[in-house]
Design an enzyme around this catalytic site. Structure first.
Site, short mmCIF file in Angstrom:
data_model
loop_
_atom_site.label_atom_id
_atom_site.label_comp_id
_atom_site.label_asym_id
_atom_site.label_seq_id
_atom_site.Cartn_x
_atom_site.Cartn_y
_atom_site.Cartn_z
CG HIS A 12 -0.23 0.26 2.50
ND1 HIS A 12 0.60 -0.66 3.08
CD2 HIS A 12 -0.20 1.34 3.33
CE1 HIS A 12 1.11 -0.17 4.19
NE2 HIS A 12 0.64 1.04 4.37
NE ARG A 13 5.21 2.66 4.15
CZ ARG A 13 5.77 2.95 5.32
NH1 ARG A 13 5.22 3.84 6.12
NH2 ARG A 13 6.86 2.36 5.69
N GLY A 17 0.01 0.54 -5.18
CA GLY A 17 -0.80 0.27 -3.98
C GLY A 17 -1.33 1.54 -3.35
CB SER A 108 4.72 -6.12 -15.29
OG SER A 108 5.52 -5.63 -16.32
CB SER A 109 3.04 -4.78 -20.39
OG SER A 109 4.03 -3.84 -20.10
CB CYS A 110 8.01 -7.11 -18.79
SG CYS A 110 7.87 -7.65 -17.10
CE1 TYR A 137 8.68 -7.44 -11.17
CE2 TYR A 137 8.11 -7.05 -13.46
CZ TYR A 137 7.89 -6.84 -12.12
OH TYR A 137 6.85 -6.02 -11.73
CE LYS A 141 5.08 -8.88 -10.74
NZ LYS A 141 4.24 -8.60 -9.58
N PRO A 164 -0.83 -4.25 -16.05
CG PRO A 164 -0.59 -3.09 -14.06
CD PRO A 164 -0.42 -4.43 -14.66
CB THR A 165 0.97 -0.25 -20.12
OG1 THR A 165 2.04 0.01 -20.98
CG2 THR A 165 0.36 1.05 -19.61
CG HIS A 180 9.86 1.60 -14.07
ND1 HIS A 180 9.24 1.50 -12.85
CD2 HIS A 180 10.04 0.32 -14.50
CE1 HIS A 180 9.04 0.22 -12.56
NE2 HIS A 180 9.52 -0.51 -13.53
N1 NAP Z 1 5.69 0.72 -11.79
C1 NAP Z 1 5.33 0.25 -12.98
O1 NAP Z 1 5.64 0.81 -14.03
C2 NAP Z 1 4.48 -0.99 -13.07
C3 NAP Z 1 4.02 -1.33 -14.33
C4 NAP Z 1 3.23 -2.46 -14.47
C5 NAP Z 1 2.95 -3.22 -13.36
N2 NAP Z 1 3.40 -2.88 -12.14
C6 NAP Z 1 3.08 -3.80 -11.04
O2 NAP Z 1 2.42 -3.17 -9.97
C7 NAP Z 1 2.84 -3.76 -8.74
C8 NAP Z 1 3.33 -2.67 -7.82
O3 NAP Z 1 4.36 -1.93 -8.47
P1 NAP Z 1 4.81 -0.50 -7.93
O4 NAP Z 1 5.34 0.22 -9.10
O5 NAP Z 1 3.75 0.09 -7.08
O6 NAP Z 1 6.06 -0.92 -7.03
P2 NAP Z 1 6.64 -0.14 -5.76
O7 NAP Z 1 6.34 1.30 -5.82
O8 NAP Z 1 8.07 -0.58 -5.63
O9 NAP Z 1 5.80 -0.75 -4.56
C9 NAP Z 1 5.92 -2.08 -4.18
C10 NAP Z 1 5.53 -2.19 -2.73
O10 NAP Z 1 5.70 -3.56 -2.32
C11 NAP Z 1 6.33 -3.55 -1.05
N3 NAP Z 1 7.09 -4.78 -0.85
C12 NAP Z 1 8.10 -5.24 -1.60
N4 NAP Z 1 8.57 -6.39 -1.08
C13 NAP Z 1 7.82 -6.63 0.03
C14 NAP Z 1 7.83 -7.66 0.99
N5 NAP Z 1 8.70 -8.68 0.94
N6 NAP Z 1 6.93 -7.60 2.00
C15 NAP Z 1 6.07 -6.57 2.09
N7 NAP Z 1 5.99 -5.58 1.20
C16 NAP Z 1 6.89 -5.61 0.18
C17 NAP Z 1 7.26 -2.36 -1.08
O11 NAP Z 1 7.60 -1.97 0.22
P3 NAP Z 1 9.11 -1.45 0.49
O12 NAP Z 1 9.33 -0.33 -0.47
O13 NAP Z 1 9.07 -1.04 1.92
O14 NAP Z 1 10.00 -2.61 0.21
C18 NAP Z 1 6.39 -1.33 -1.81
O15 NAP Z 1 5.55 -0.65 -0.92
C19 NAP Z 1 3.92 -4.79 -9.11
O16 NAP Z 1 3.37 -6.06 -9.12
C20 NAP Z 1 4.34 -4.41 -10.48
O17 NAP Z 1 4.69 -5.54 -11.24
C21 NAP Z 1 4.15 -1.77 -11.96
#
Ligand code: NAP
Length: 323
Positions: A12-13, A17, A108-110, A137, A141, A164-165, A180
């Site tokens: 959620h942070r 999330g 993820s789209s990858c 990665y 997924k 998501p893209t 990114h």
């Molecule tokens: N960003 C993109 O461009 C993108 C694109 C497509 C899909 N997504 C997908 O969306 C999802 C979230 O991505 P995001 O970009 O929001 O990533 P993010 O900003 O890095 O957030 C991921 C969150 O997961 C937490 N986390 C990681 N490991 C953990 C663990 N072992 N236990 C508890 N919490 C943990 C992190 O906490 P800490 O920071 O404290 O470790 C962080 O709050 C992923 O599945 C990703 O594949 C992202």
């Protein structure tokens, strides 16, 4: 989803999330169960099971993951596959053991083949080789999607995988080594302008094409999916293919065009210098979003507007001063 239903938003942070929590709260869902990474390590399956037994969430959004850009993925593939397999296995299995009604797994789209036809339809999954820089990665997924599908088939669960893209938005990771492409460009342009420099170095050739979705748009799409009426939601699961749905805005541009847009938004007349020694990644990645459009959701925030909002949030929180 009932407004009083308990929803566990894992991660959620994070960028995604936090946007999902904001959207849920905006729509009047107040019963959110959340834990920071320090409070609950999602790689630890025994602790995750205890948490589910105590909290009994009815809905789960799995937005926790080890996430990073091309350099981080290419440099630490073991960390990316290990952490992601552990997190998703713990959360999906604990959800099943505790009767979670609906779960949304974020991928993820990858996950799609490196040279998939464009725009990429859900059915192109596993039809060709993956992009090597983020294969570890992507395979984690893909295993998560297969796990949702397998649990649905064997146990009758209702787990959906949303792909998501590329995402961006307030709270993004602006660390140049781990971020990114879009947040990295935003930070580089911002800092070059402030330092009075004239050149901005962009990794790669600038030629790959990418699609970008604002985090609030993704959050709206996720809540829309979780809220679909039973018959529509179930139709996404009762298919002969994986319970998979693309989320994007249906438009792409080159990295050069993206860098030019970021510079224009900052009112910064600079020279873009492309560094072809850095990896380009997949040549093009544009999702086919007809399936989610048919379900009644479309992206609203234009790329320019989203970048402006992200700059405003980052500047007010001094995020560019982070390492
Ligand atoms: N960003 C993109 O461009 C993108 C694109 C497509 C899909 N997504 C997908 O969306 C999802 C979230 O991505 P995001 O970009 O929001 O990533 P993010 O900003 O890095 O957030 C991921 C969150 O997961 C937490 N986390 C990681 N490991 C953990 C663990 N072992 N236990 C508890 N919490 C943990 C992190 O906490 P800490 O920071 O404290 O470790 C962080 O709050 C992923 O599945 C990703 O594949 C992202």
């Amino acid at each position: 989803m009932e407004k009083t239903g308990k929803i566990f938003v894992a991660g959620h942070r994070g960028l995604v999330g936090s946007a999902i929590c904001r959207e849920l709260q905006r729509q009047g869902y107040a019963n959110l169960a959340v834990r920071t990474h320090a409070e609950l390590d999602l790689t630890d399956s025994a602790t995750v099971l205890d948490f589910f037994q105590q909290e009994k969430p009815e809905y789960v959004v799995l937005a926790a993951a080890k996430v990073g850009g091309i350099l981080a993925n290419d440099s630490y593939p073991a960390d990316f596959i290990r952490e992601n397999l552990k997190i998703q296995t713990s959360v999906i299995d604990a959800s099943y053991r505790n009767g979670v009604k609906r779960l949304l797994f974020l991928g993820s789209s990858c996950i799609y083949p490196r040279l998939a036809p464009q725009p990429i339809k859900e059915e192109y999954l596993l039809t060709g080789p993956l992009e090597p820089t983020n294969r570890a990665y992507a395979l984690a997924k893909i295993a998560g999607i297969e796990m949702c599908w397998s649990y649905n088939r064997q146990y009758g669960t209702k787990y959906l995988a949303a792909m998501p893209t590329n995402m961006y938005g307030p709270g993004d990771n602006f660390d140049l080594k781990g971020s990114h492409v879009l947040p990295a460009l935003m930070r580089k342009v911002f800092e070059a302008k402030r330092a009075g420099e004239k050149k901005v170095v962009v990794w790669g050739t600038g030629k790959p094409r990418r699609e970008f979705l604002y985090s609030d748009d993704l959050a709206e799409a996720c809540v829309h999916l979780l809220n679909l009426p039973d018959s529509t939601y179930d139709s996404l699961l009762n298919r002969s293919d994986p319970p998979l749905i693309n989320i994007g805005n249906g438009e792409d541009l080159t990295i050069r065009e993206l860098a030019e847009l970021v510079a224009r938004i900052q009112d910064f007349d600079c020279e873009l210098v492309f560094d072809p020694t850095m990896e380009d990644g997949t040549p093009r990645k544009l999702l086919d979003v007809s399936r989610i459009h048919e379900l009644g959701w479309k992206a609203k925030v234009s790329l320019e507007e989203g970048i402006r909002r992200t700059f405003a949030a980052a500047e007010s929180q001094l995020e560019f001063s982070a390492p």
